[in-house]
Design a protein around this motif. Structure first.
Motif, PDB file in Angstrom:
ATOM      1  N   ALA A  28       0.831  -1.210   0.000  1.00  0.00           N
ATOM      2  CA  ALA A  28       0.000   0.000   0.000  1.00  0.00           C
ATOM      3  C   ALA A  28       0.866   1.260   0.000  1.00  0.00           C
ATOM      4  O   ALA A  28       0.536   2.245  -0.660  1.00  0.00           O
ATOM      5  N   ALA A  29       1.967   1.228   0.699  1.00  0.00           N
ATOM      6  CA  ALA A  29       2.852   2.391   0.758  1.00  0.00           C
ATOM      7  C   ALA A  29       3.412   2.742  -0.618  1.00  0.00           C
ATOM      8  O   ALA A  29       3.700   3.909  -0.896  1.00  0.00           O
ATOM      9  N   GLN A  30       3.541   1.750  -1.487  1.00  0.00           N
ATOM     10  CA  GLN A  30       4.143   1.973  -2.806  1.00  0.00           C
ATOM     11  C   GLN A  30       3.137   2.317  -3.902  1.00  0.00           C
ATOM     12  O   GLN A  30       3.535   2.700  -5.008  1.00  0.00           O
ATOM     13  N   GLU A  37      -1.597   7.954 -12.036  1.00  0.00           N
ATOM     14  CA  GLU A  37      -2.795   8.789 -11.936  1.00  0.00           C
ATOM     15  C   GLU A  37      -2.904   9.507 -10.585  1.00  0.00           C
ATOM     16  O   GLU A  37      -3.640  10.485 -10.455  1.00  0.00           O
ATOM     17  N   LEU A  38      -2.191   9.037  -9.584  1.00  0.00           N
ATOM     18  CA  LEU A  38      -2.293   9.601  -8.238  1.00  0.00           C
ATOM     19  C   LEU A  38      -1.427  10.841  -8.083  1.00  0.00           C
ATOM     20  O   LEU A  38      -0.208  10.792  -8.260  1.00  0.00           O
ATOM     21  N   HIS A  39      -2.065  11.971  -7.735  1.00  0.00           N
ATOM     22  CA  HIS A  39      -1.327  13.206  -7.454  1.00  0.00           C
ATOM     23  C   HIS A  39      -0.832  13.233  -6.017  1.00  0.00           C
ATOM     24  O   HIS A  39       0.213  13.815  -5.724  1.00  0.00           O
ATOM     25  N   GLU A  40      -1.613  12.651  -5.119  1.00  0.00           N
ATOM     26  CA  GLU A  40      -1.247  12.520  -3.709  1.00  0.00           C
ATOM     27  C   GLU A  40      -1.575  11.099  -3.280  1.00  0.00           C
ATOM     28  O   GLU A  40      -2.499  10.476  -3.813  1.00  0.00           O
ATOM     29  N   TRP A  41      -0.842  10.614  -2.286  1.00  0.00           N
ATOM     30  CA  TRP A  41      -1.115   9.288  -1.728  1.00  0.00           C
ATOM     31  C   TRP A  41      -0.705   9.293  -0.267  1.00  0.00           C
ATOM     32  O   TRP A  41       0.426   9.630   0.074  1.00  0.00           O
ATOM     33  N   ARG A  42      -1.647   8.960   0.584  1.00  0.00           N
ATOM     34  CA  ARG A  42      -1.389   8.834   2.021  1.00  0.00           C
ATOM     35  C   ARG A  42      -1.841   7.454   2.474  1.00  0.00           C
ATOM     36  O   ARG A  42      -2.778   6.889   1.918  1.00  0.00           O
ATOM     37  N   GLN A  78      -4.050  -3.638  -8.349  1.00  0.00           N
ATOM     38  CA  GLN A  78      -4.715  -4.940  -8.293  1.00  0.00           C
ATOM     39  C   GLN A  78      -3.971  -5.897  -7.353  1.00  0.00           C
ATOM     40  O   GLN A  78      -4.598  -6.668  -6.627  1.00  0.00           O
ATOM     41  N   ASP A  79      -2.644  -5.845  -7.364  1.00  0.00           N
ATOM     42  CA  ASP A  79      -1.862  -6.666  -6.436  1.00  0.00           C
ATOM     43  C   ASP A  79      -2.161  -6.266  -4.994  1.00  0.00           C
ATOM     44  O   ASP A  79      -2.338  -7.127  -4.121  1.00  0.00           O
ATOM     45  N   ALA A  80      -2.240  -4.966  -4.734  1.00  0.00           N
ATOM     46  CA  ALA A  80      -2.570  -4.494  -3.391  1.00  0.00           C
ATOM     47  C   ALA A  80      -3.951  -4.987  -2.964  1.00  0.00           C
ATOM     48  O   ALA A  80      -4.138  -5.446  -1.828  1.00  0.00           O
ATOM     49  N   ILE A  81      -4.914  -4.906  -3.876  1.00  0.00           N
ATOM     50  CA  ILE A  81      -6.267  -5.377  -3.571  1.00  0.00           C
ATOM     51  C   ILE A  81      -6.250  -6.855  -3.175  1.00  0.00           C
ATOM     52  O   ILE A  81      -6.889  -7.256  -2.199  1.00  0.00           O
TER      53      ILE A  81
END
Length: 97
Positions: A28-30, A37-42, A78-81
């Motif tokens: 998830a951290a990666q 597509e992600l501008h921000e990720w927390r 998809q791997d994270a899911i």
């Protein structure tokens, strides 16, 4: 802009000592690095001990719902899911930011 928020709650018998939970957290951290597509990720672990609390959060900022669609099918996401599905249930919301 769309704010995408997901809250994860571990299934019975799972906690942070489980190697699968630790692996899912690392993946998830990666996601923010791997999904363009992600501008921000927390992301982060819950620090509350309230019974209604969820265990983990991810939150991303994307341009629009088309970008959300591309994010959802991205192979890394998809791997994270797959990892989180094995150990948790979740709720999510997409809101205009």
């Amino acid at each position: 802009m769309i704010r995408h928020v997901v809250l994860f709650k571990f299934k019975s018998g799972i906690d942070w000592s489980d190697p699968r939970a630790q692996a899912a957290e690392r993946t998830a951290a990666q996601v923010g690095v791997e999904v363009p597509e992600l501008h921000e990720w927390r992301h982060g672990r819950n620090v509350s001990d309230r019974p209604i609390a969820y265990d983990f959060l991810v939150e991303g900022l994307l341009d629009d719902m088309d970008a959300v669609g591309r994010y959802l099918v991205h192979p890394f996401h998809q791997d994270a899911i797959t990892q989180w599905r094995d150990i948790s249930n979740w709720v999510m919301v997409d809101v205009e930011a």
